[in-house]
Motif scaffolding. Structure first.
Motif, mmCIF file in Angstrom:
data_model
loop_
_atom_site.group_PDB
_atom_site.id
_atom_site.type_symbol
_atom_site.label_atom_id
_atom_site.label_comp_id
_atom_site.label_asym_id
_atom_site.label_seq_id
_atom_site.Cartn_x
_atom_site.Cartn_y
_atom_site.Cartn_z
ATOM 1 N N SER A 4 0.824 -1.200 0.000
ATOM 2 C CA SER A 4 0.000 0.000 0.000
ATOM 3 C C SER A 4 0.864 1.259 0.000
ATOM 4 C CB SER A 4 -0.931 0.010 1.213
ATOM 5 O OG SER A 4 -0.157 -0.192 2.374
ATOM 6 N N ASP A 5 2.143 1.139 0.357
ATOM 7 C CA ASP A 5 2.988 2.329 0.310
ATOM 8 C C ASP A 5 3.851 2.322 -0.940
ATOM 9 O OD1 ASP A 5 5.564 1.131 2.605
ATOM 10 O OD2 ASP A 5 4.399 0.167 1.040
ATOM 11 N N LYS A 6 3.464 1.566 -1.972
ATOM 12 C CA LYS A 6 4.082 1.542 -3.293
ATOM 13 C C LYS A 6 5.496 0.973 -3.298
ATOM 14 C CE LYS A 6 0.990 4.394 -5.569
ATOM 15 N NZ LYS A 6 0.835 5.796 -5.790
ATOM 16 N N THR A 7 5.965 0.390 -2.187
ATOM 17 C CA THR A 7 7.268 -0.294 -2.237
ATOM 18 C C THR A 7 7.023 -1.772 -2.462
ATOM 19 O OG1 THR A 7 7.201 -0.574 0.125
ATOM 20 C CG2 THR A 7 8.379 1.344 -0.712
ATOM 21 N N LEU A 8 8.066 -2.447 -2.941
ATOM 22 C CA LEU A 8 7.933 -3.883 -3.180
ATOM 23 C C LEU A 8 7.908 -4.613 -1.845
ATOM 24 C CD1 LEU A 8 10.353 -4.585 -6.145
ATOM 25 C CD2 LEU A 8 7.898 -4.881 -6.120
ATOM 26 N N ASP A 9 6.911 -5.486 -1.675
ATOM 27 C CA ASP A 9 6.880 -6.325 -0.487
ATOM 28 C C ASP A 9 7.676 -7.581 -0.760
ATOM 29 O OD1 ASP A 9 3.496 -5.669 0.699
ATOM 30 O OD2 ASP A 9 5.427 -4.734 1.129
ATOM 31 N N LYS A 10 8.709 -7.828 0.049
ATOM 32 C CA LYS A 10 9.488 -9.045 -0.177
ATOM 33 C C LYS A 10 8.948 -10.120 0.745
ATOM 34 C CE LYS A 10 13.623 -7.422 -2.327
ATOM 35 N NZ LYS A 10 13.443 -6.003 -2.498
ATOM 36 N N ARG A 11 7.983 -10.892 0.248
ATOM 37 C CA ARG A 11 7.426 -11.963 1.060
ATOM 38 C C ARG A 11 8.181 -13.243 0.766
ATOM 39 N NH1 ARG A 11 2.353 -9.483 -0.443
ATOM 40 N NH2 ARG A 11 1.805 -8.076 1.253
ATOM 41 N N PRO A 12 8.305 -14.131 1.755
ATOM 42 C CA PRO A 12 9.111 -15.351 1.541
ATOM 43 C C PRO A 12 8.391 -16.335 0.633
ATOM 44 C CG PRO A 12 8.084 -15.423 3.694
ATOM 45 C CD PRO A 12 7.784 -14.071 3.136
ATOM 46 N N LEU A 13 9.177 -17.064 -0.161
ATOM 47 C CA LEU A 13 8.658 -18.153 -0.974
ATOM 48 C C LEU A 13 8.852 -19.448 -0.228
ATOM 49 C CD1 LEU A 13 10.140 -17.484 -4.508
ATOM 50 C CD2 LEU A 13 7.740 -17.395 -3.896
ATOM 51 N N SER A 14 7.945 -20.406 -0.409
ATOM 52 C CA SER A 14 8.223 -21.731 0.151
ATOM 53 C C SER A 14 9.293 -22.390 -0.706
ATOM 54 C CB SER A 14 6.958 -22.577 0.194
ATOM 55 O OG SER A 14 6.282 -22.509 -1.028
ATOM 56 N N PRO A 15 10.139 -23.224 -0.096
ATOM 57 C CA PRO A 15 11.248 -23.820 -0.868
ATOM 58 C C PRO A 15 10.704 -24.686 -1.996
ATOM 59 C CG PRO A 15 11.059 -24.840 1.289
ATOM 60 C CD PRO A 15 10.171 -23.645 1.300
ATOM 61 N N HIS A 16 11.347 -24.577 -3.167
ATOM 62 C CA HIS A 16 10.888 -25.359 -4.317
ATOM 63 C C HIS A 16 12.049 -26.037 -5.025
ATOM 64 C CE1 HIS A 16 11.974 -21.852 -6.947
ATOM 65 N NE2 HIS A 16 11.808 -21.243 -5.814
ATOM 66 N N LEU A 17 13.125 -25.265 -5.293
ATOM 67 C CA LEU A 17 14.220 -25.847 -6.067
ATOM 68 C C LEU A 17 14.877 -26.993 -5.321
ATOM 69 C CD1 LEU A 17 15.962 -22.762 -7.649
ATOM 70 C CD2 LEU A 17 14.649 -24.516 -8.790
ATOM 71 N N GLN A 18 14.888 -26.875 -3.975
ATOM 72 C CA GLN A 18 15.569 -27.947 -3.259
ATOM 73 C C GLN A 18 14.623 -29.079 -2.894
ATOM 74 O OE1 GLN A 18 15.258 -24.682 -2.471
ATOM 75 N NE2 GLN A 18 15.622 -24.307 -0.289
ATOM 76 N N ILE A 19 13.371 -28.998 -3.346
ATOM 77 C CA ILE A 19 12.404 -30.023 -2.958
ATOM 78 C C ILE A 19 12.003 -30.893 -4.143
ATOM 79 C CG2 ILE A 19 10.161 -30.468 -1.965
ATOM 80 C CD1 ILE A 19 11.221 -28.942 0.091
ATOM 81 N N TYR A 20 11.562 -30.214 -5.235
ATOM 82 C CA TYR A 20 10.970 -30.974 -6.331
ATOM 83 C C TYR A 20 12.051 -31.462 -7.277
ATOM 84 C CZ TYR A 20 6.851 -28.844 -4.424
ATOM 85 O OH TYR A 20 5.875 -28.445 -3.564
ATOM 86 N N ARG A 21 11.728 -32.564 -7.939
ATOM 87 C CA ARG A 21 12.685 -33.164 -8.852
ATOM 88 C C ARG A 21 12.953 -32.209 -10.004
ATOM 89 N NH1 ARG A 21 11.560 -39.029 -11.410
ATOM 90 N NH2 ARG A 21 13.545 -39.323 -12.447
ATOM 91 N N TRP A 22 14.217 -32.127 -10.442
ATOM 92 C CA TRP A 22 14.565 -31.230 -11.538
ATOM 93 C C TRP A 22 14.328 -31.935 -12.864
ATOM 94 C CZ3 TRP A 22 19.755 -28.230 -10.548
ATOM 95 C CH2 TRP A 22 19.598 -27.421 -9.435
ATOM 96 N N PRO A 23 13.368 -31.468 -13.673
ATOM 97 C CA PRO A 23 13.188 -32.091 -14.985
ATOM 98 C C PRO A 23 14.390 -31.792 -15.875
ATOM 99 C CG PRO A 23 11.327 -30.673 -14.415
ATOM 100 C CD PRO A 23 12.400 -30.390 -13.439
ATOM 101 N N VAL A 24 14.716 -32.747 -16.749
ATOM 102 C CA VAL A 24 15.906 -32.551 -17.585
ATOM 103 C C VAL A 24 15.731 -31.351 -18.496
ATOM 104 C CG1 VAL A 24 15.150 -34.160 -19.387
ATOM 105 C CG2 VAL A 24 17.561 -33.728 -19.053
ATOM 106 N N SER A 25 14.468 -31.114 -18.954
ATOM 107 C CA SER A 25 14.255 -29.981 -19.846
ATOM 108 C C SER A 25 14.487 -28.661 -19.128
ATOM 109 C CB SER A 25 12.844 -30.025 -20.431
ATOM 110 O OG SER A 25 11.921 -30.400 -19.434
ATOM 111 N N MET A 26 14.210 -28.620 -17.820
ATOM 112 C CA MET A 26 14.452 -27.399 -17.064
ATOM 113 C C MET A 26 15.950 -27.142 -16.918
ATOM 114 S SD MET A 26 13.301 -26.608 -13.166
ATOM 115 C CE MET A 26 14.699 -27.093 -12.199
ATOM 116 N N VAL A 27 16.695 -28.199 -16.602
ATOM 117 C CA VAL A 27 18.143 -28.047 -16.437
ATOM 118 C C VAL A 27 18.775 -27.614 -17.759
ATOM 119 C CG1 VAL A 27 20.265 -29.279 -15.924
ATOM 120 C CG2 VAL A 27 18.223 -29.734 -14.603
#
Lengths: 147, 132
Positions: A4-27
């Motif tokens: 609401s004060d026009k600054t970027l809110d840096k909210r945390p993300l839940s971990p993803h890269l270290q959890i889900y399997r890396w598809p070969v196409s992504m790598v």
């Protein structure tokens, strides 16, 4: 996202890269980008090489000396890997642009999560295999010629 | 209205964080064409570099005095730096969010590609056309 004060809110993300399997196409996709950026530096090295050759014998001897040093050889070997990976991944991209290489192998195959029946996975692993082969050919030929 | 729609509505000014290029499809096609050109040119370049090996300046001059080599290296330089400009452009547009920094970086990278490409072209021409 703006707060609401026009600054970027840096909210945390839940971990993803270290959890889900890396598809070969992504790598492979991010490797294509990383090798592309690295090859840009390599193109600047090529500029140094050519311009030094055009300038004088001593300038060119400096470049060749640097490229022949241990660090230079290491850089050149890495450059070969980056070039060949980007090259074969680029061909895969061009095949996609021509319309070939998406989707399941058989037209009527149902979507089965986790199965290897996507042709882009096969081409992906194929690119990795071909690149390893090509890198070995280039490295071995290079060392045979230079040493 | 909820707080979120209030935030969106309160900033209904024209978007300032975009920089339309107007030639996106041209860039897309140029990327494909330069890639296709670079397939044979890269293979030739790898083979040439390996066979040059511990070259001296005289070897470079001999190499580029062959007209075919000169033509191929000029095509390689143009294709490489054009392809590089397009690729770097996409990367910068993806990862730099501040509009001023992004515009400056895009300008700088295009300038760098042009200067480096021009340097390579002139260097290759010097090696290939002058007598050393």
């Amino acid at each position: 996202m703006p707060g609401s004060d026009k600054t970027l809110d840096k909210r945390p993300l839940s971990p993803h890269l270290q959890i889900y399997r890396w598809p070969v196409s992504m790598v492979l996709s991010i490797s294509h980008r990383i090798t592309g950026a690295g090859l840009s530096v390599g193109a600047l090295m090529m500029t140094w090489w050519l311009v030094a050759a055009a300038i004088s014998d001593s300038a060119f001897a400096t470049v060749q000396g640097f490229l022949g040093s241990n660090f230079g050889v290491f850089l050149l070997m890495g450059w070969a890997v980056a070039l060949l990976l980007h090259f074969f991944l680029g061909i895969r991209h061009l095949m996609w642009d021509a319309g070939w290489g998406f989707g399941p192998l058989a037209q009527q195959q149902p979507v089965v999560l986790g199965s290897g029946s996507r042709i882009y996975r096969i081409t992906g692993w194929g690119v990795i295999g071909i690149t390893i082969g090509a890198v070995l050919v280039v490295w071995i030929t290079g060392f045979r010629v230079w040493r | 209205m909820t707080k979120q729609t209030q935030n969106i509505c309160s900033s209904l000014k024209p978007r300032r964080n975009i920089d339309p290029v107007h030639s996106g499809s041209g860039a897309w096609l140029a990327e494909r064409l330069t890639s296709i050109a670079l397939v044979p040119l890269t293979l030739w370049f790898i083979a040439s570099v390996i066979s040059l090996g511990d070259a001296t300046r005289a070897d470079m001059i001999t190499w580029l005095h062959a007209p075919v080599s000169l033509i191929l290296i000029l095509c390689l330089i143009v294709a490489t730096f054009w392809h590089m400009e397009l690729g770097l452009r996409v990367v910068i547009e993806d990862y730099v969010h501040n509009i001023s920094i992004r515009k400056s970086l895009l300008f700088l990278q295009r300038g760098l590609c042009i200067v480096a490409g021009l340097s390579c072209i002139i260097a290759a021409l010097c090696l290939g056309l002058l007598e050393g």
